[in-house]
Design a protein around this motif. Sequence first.
Motif, PDB file in Angstrom:
ATOM      1  N   THR A  18      44.075 118.605 -12.194  1.00 40.19           N
ATOM      2  CA  THR A  18      44.129 117.153 -12.043  1.00 40.19           C
ATOM      3  C   THR A  18      43.896 116.492 -13.388  1.00 40.19           C
ATOM      4  N   LEU A  19      44.699 115.471 -13.679  1.00 41.83           N
ATOM      5  CA  LEU A  19      44.561 114.786 -14.955  1.00 41.83           C
ATOM      6  C   LEU A  19      45.128 113.372 -14.857  1.00 41.83           C
ATOM      7  N   THR A  20      44.379 112.405 -15.375  1.00 36.29           N
ATOM      8  CA  THR A  20      44.854 111.023 -15.466  1.00 36.29           C
ATOM      9  C   THR A  20      45.364 110.775 -16.887  1.00 36.29           C
ATOM     10  N   LYS A  21      46.002 109.616 -17.081  1.00 39.97           N
ATOM     11  CA  LYS A  21      46.496 109.275 -18.419  1.00 39.97           C
ATOM     12  C   LYS A  21      45.355 109.214 -19.421  1.00 39.97           C
ATOM     13  N   LYS A  22      44.212 108.664 -18.994  1.00 45.23           N
ATOM     14  CA  LYS A  22      43.054 108.579 -19.890  1.00 45.23           C
ATOM     15  C   LYS A  22      42.598 109.970 -20.316  1.00 45.23           C
ATOM     16  N   MET A  23      42.580 110.909 -19.366  1.00 40.84           N
ATOM     17  CA  MET A  23      42.151 112.270 -19.687  1.00 40.84           C
ATOM     18  C   MET A  23      43.080 112.923 -20.703  1.00 40.84           C
ATOM     19  N   ILE A  24      44.386 112.681 -20.567  1.00 41.07           N
ATOM     20  CA  ILE A  24      45.354 113.244 -21.512  1.00 41.07           C
ATOM     21  C   ILE A  24      45.079 112.721 -22.922  1.00 41.07           C
ATOM     22  N   ILE A  25      44.836 111.407 -23.032  1.00 45.72           N
ATOM     23  CA  ILE A  25      44.514 110.808 -24.332  1.00 45.72           C
ATOM     24  C   ILE A  25      43.235 111.410 -24.897  1.00 45.72           C
ATOM     25  N   ASP A  26      42.215 111.562 -24.035  1.00 45.62           N
ATOM     26  CA  ASP A  26      40.940 112.147 -24.475  1.00 45.62           C
ATOM     27  C   ASP A  26      41.137 113.561 -25.014  1.00 45.62           C
ATOM     28  N   ILE A  27      41.898 114.375 -24.293  1.00 43.70           N
ATOM     29  CA  ILE A  27      42.085 115.770 -24.674  1.00 43.70           C
ATOM     30  C   ILE A  27      42.803 115.871 -26.019  1.00 43.70           C
ATOM     31  N   GLN A  28      43.815 115.029 -26.220  1.00 46.25           N
ATOM     32  CA  GLN A  28      44.545 115.070 -27.482  1.00 46.25           C
ATOM     33  C   GLN A  28      43.667 114.596 -28.640  1.00 46.25           C
ATOM     34  N   GLU A  29      42.815 113.608 -28.374  1.00 47.02           N
ATOM     35  CA  GLU A  29      41.918 113.120 -29.416  1.00 47.02           C
ATOM     36  C   GLU A  29      40.845 114.155 -29.750  1.00 47.02           C
ATOM     37  N   ILE A  30      40.268 114.772 -28.713  1.00 49.08           N
ATOM     38  CA  ILE A  30      39.186 115.735 -28.919  1.00 49.08           C
ATOM     39  C   ILE A  30      39.672 116.990 -29.640  1.00 49.08           C
ATOM     40  N   THR A  31      40.861 117.468 -29.269  1.00 47.79           N
ATOM     41  CA  THR A  31      41.378 118.704 -29.857  1.00 47.79           C
ATOM     42  C   THR A  31      42.099 118.469 -31.177  1.00 47.79           C
ATOM     43  N   LYS A  32      42.463 117.201 -31.441  1.00 45.61           N
ATOM     44  CA  LYS A  32      43.273 116.843 -32.621  1.00 45.61           C
ATOM     45  C   LYS A  32      44.609 117.581 -32.605  1.00 45.61           C
ATOM     46  N   ARG A  33      45.180 117.718 -31.417  1.00 49.49           N
ATOM     47  CA  ARG A  33      46.494 118.341 -31.251  1.00 49.49           C
ATOM     48  C   ARG A  33      47.401 117.419 -30.428  1.00 49.49           C
ATOM     49  N   GLN A  34      48.692 117.526 -30.667  1.00 49.01           N
ATOM     50  CA  GLN A  34      49.690 116.845 -29.849  1.00 49.01           C
ATOM     51  C   GLN A  34      50.353 117.889 -28.950  1.00 49.01           C
ATOM     52  N   PHE A  35      50.335 117.646 -27.655  1.00 53.50           N
ATOM     53  CA  PHE A  35      50.772 118.659 -26.701  1.00 53.50           C
ATOM     54  C   PHE A  35      52.168 118.387 -26.145  1.00 53.50           C
ATOM     55  N   GLU A  36      52.855 119.471 -25.877  1.00 52.91           N
ATOM     56  CA  GLU A  36      54.004 119.428 -24.982  1.00 52.91           C
ATOM     57  C   GLU A  36      53.411 119.417 -23.568  1.00 52.91           C
TER      58      GLU A  36
ATOM     59  N   GLY B 238      32.879 115.591 -21.749  1.00 56.57           N
ATOM     60  CA  GLY B 238      32.836 115.745 -23.185  1.00 56.57           C
ATOM     61  C   GLY B 238      32.057 114.730 -23.986  1.00 56.57           C
ATOM     62  N   PHE B 239      31.495 113.713 -23.362  1.00 57.01           N
ATOM     63  CA  PHE B 239      30.781 112.719 -24.145  1.00 57.01           C
ATOM     64  C   PHE B 239      29.336 112.543 -23.687  1.00 57.01           C
ATOM     65  N   ASP B 240      29.132 112.428 -22.391  1.00 58.49           N
ATOM     66  CA  ASP B 240      27.770 112.102 -21.950  1.00 58.49           C
ATOM     67  C   ASP B 240      27.057 113.255 -21.265  1.00 58.49           C
ATOM     68  N   PHE B 241      27.785 114.307 -20.860  1.00 61.39           N
ATOM     69  CA  PHE B 241      27.144 115.370 -20.081  1.00 61.39           C
ATOM     70  C   PHE B 241      27.069 116.681 -20.871  1.00 61.39           C
ATOM     71  N   ARG B 242      28.206 117.138 -21.364  1.00 59.04           N
ATOM     72  CA  ARG B 242      28.246 118.369 -22.170  1.00 59.04           C
ATOM     73  C   ARG B 242      28.957 118.067 -23.479  1.00 59.04           C
ATOM     74  N   PRO B 243      28.220 117.500 -24.454  1.00 58.09           N
ATOM     75  CA  PRO B 243      28.860 117.008 -25.680  1.00 58.09           C
ATOM     76  C   PRO B 243      29.542 118.077 -26.510  1.00 58.09           C
ATOM     77  N   HIS B 244      29.212 119.348 -26.297  1.00 57.59           N
ATOM     78  CA  HIS B 244      29.905 120.403 -27.036  1.00 57.59           C
ATOM     79  C   HIS B 244      31.411 120.362 -26.760  1.00 57.59           C
ATOM     80  N   TYR B 245      31.792 119.876 -25.572  1.00 63.60           N
ATOM     81  CA  TYR B 245      33.216 119.751 -25.274  1.00 63.60           C
ATOM     82  C   TYR B 245      33.882 118.750 -26.215  1.00 63.60           C
ATOM     83  N   ALA B 246      33.152 117.696 -26.599  1.00 58.20           N
ATOM     84  CA  ALA B 246      33.719 116.694 -27.497  1.00 58.20           C
ATOM     85  C   ALA B 246      33.899 117.230 -28.914  1.00 58.20           C
ATOM     86  N   LEU B 247      33.275 118.367 -29.207  1.00 57.66           N
ATOM     87  CA  LEU B 247      33.342 118.950 -30.543  1.00 57.66           C
ATOM     88  C   LEU B 247      34.263 120.165 -30.596  1.00 57.66           C
TER      89      LEU B 247
END
Length: 457
Positions: free
Chosen positions: A171-189, A143-152
């Motif tokens: 597969t997901l690490t803690k960093k990925m979870i933080i990234d996904i919540q920041e990128i989507t602007k959503r808080q997930f269950e 989402g940042f350096d390869f396919r930036p449309h994902y970051a949007l």
Amino acid sequence: MLQEELKKYFGYETFRSGQQETVQNILDGHDVLSILSTGAGKSLCYQLPAYITGGRVLIISPLISLMDDQVVQMKLNGEKNAVAIHSALSMDEKQDIFKDLENYQFIFCSPEFIYEEHNFKHFKSINFKYIVLDEAHCLSEWGFDFRPHYALISKVTQHFLHSQVIALTATLTKKMIIDIQEITKRQFEIHKEGLNRSNIMYHHFNFESEEEKDKFLLNEIKETGPTIIYVSSKKKCHELADMIYKEGYLTGIYHGDLDYQERTTVQTQFINNDIKIIVATSAFGMGINKQDVRTVIHYHLPTSPSKFVQEVGRAGRDGEQSQAISLFTPRDLLILNHLANDHGIDIDMLNLYEQGYQLNEEVTMNIKFLLELYPINKLKAKIQAEQDQKSYAFNYMKNYVQIDSCRRLYLMQYFNEKVMQNENCCDNCNNANLIKLPNIKEVKRKTTYQIRLNAIF
């Protein structure tokens, strides 16, 4: 209640691990991030709530081949109101779909496709009940350096504020979870199943040369059962398949340049065990519903544990004993280095852009996309963090070829999971033996692999 709905719409008596919890969280009205192991049936997790509620679904997917395959699978199961719309379609095909868009219940597209304003305008007025982010780890990894449309992607999640967002991945690490919540602007269950697949044994072999590696591989595939062999490039895909075919084994190839008919033919033959061996790039596997893959061989290792565990997880979906075999030569390090450092955008590019230098059109466009979301200094920090994370993941995989401790434990520690297995674990634990399931030689004529490929297609 849910079991009855499962039986009604899919014919299954019971849910797979993690499915019921994910579906219930969705039906309870939450935005849901669910981490389910490869082969756990993630598609059912959004399809069943859609059938129960009658809601319309937008599925944002990373690969055209994955979209097409999922739509075909749904249609084979009787679903008529599913469609994939993407850049590979002709203008007329796209216009026909756009005219009828509101009549589809399941609509698949890529982040790049929906981000374009002339495409997005067709989606804006549709009342989507669910926005699905399939293979959600891509938001962080790409989402940042390869396919930036994902970051949007927040352009979509923020426009459809009343739609539930469902993020699914294996597969997901803690960093990925933080990234996904920041990128989507959503808080997930968040629902997370353990990544460890206890029925898959790990074996690794180091060689001094590629010749030694090839000799081992050709001997080993005699008894690996249905097998996927992962390589790093399309060129190597053809070379290795040709070599295996000359040994007498029917072999399929799979990479991003195959058209839909070729992909479908290879997949169908592999699923039906008409061919037992597939040589493929990482494009193969997402959405492929083959339960009895006994062996996954990495001729070239991937550059992160996340990719490795995803691909390994395509073995043994039926729960039977299976194996992951990885092969390595010192020369492979050059290939891995190249893949690990193949960034779409890096700090040097951002500095040049900031100083007014002319960059190529694609890079300039992608930087402009990202600057819509982040100021330049924050974007630099994001890109640097991504590169640091990828460097850490790459070094983790480099160490994998050298360790003399438990391979399963080492891989799971990357995801902060602790596991211990006393049998059928790995070569370093000395409690796992290679599977012996014969693959019968079926090639009788002395023909080239290209002739065989032409005959298939």
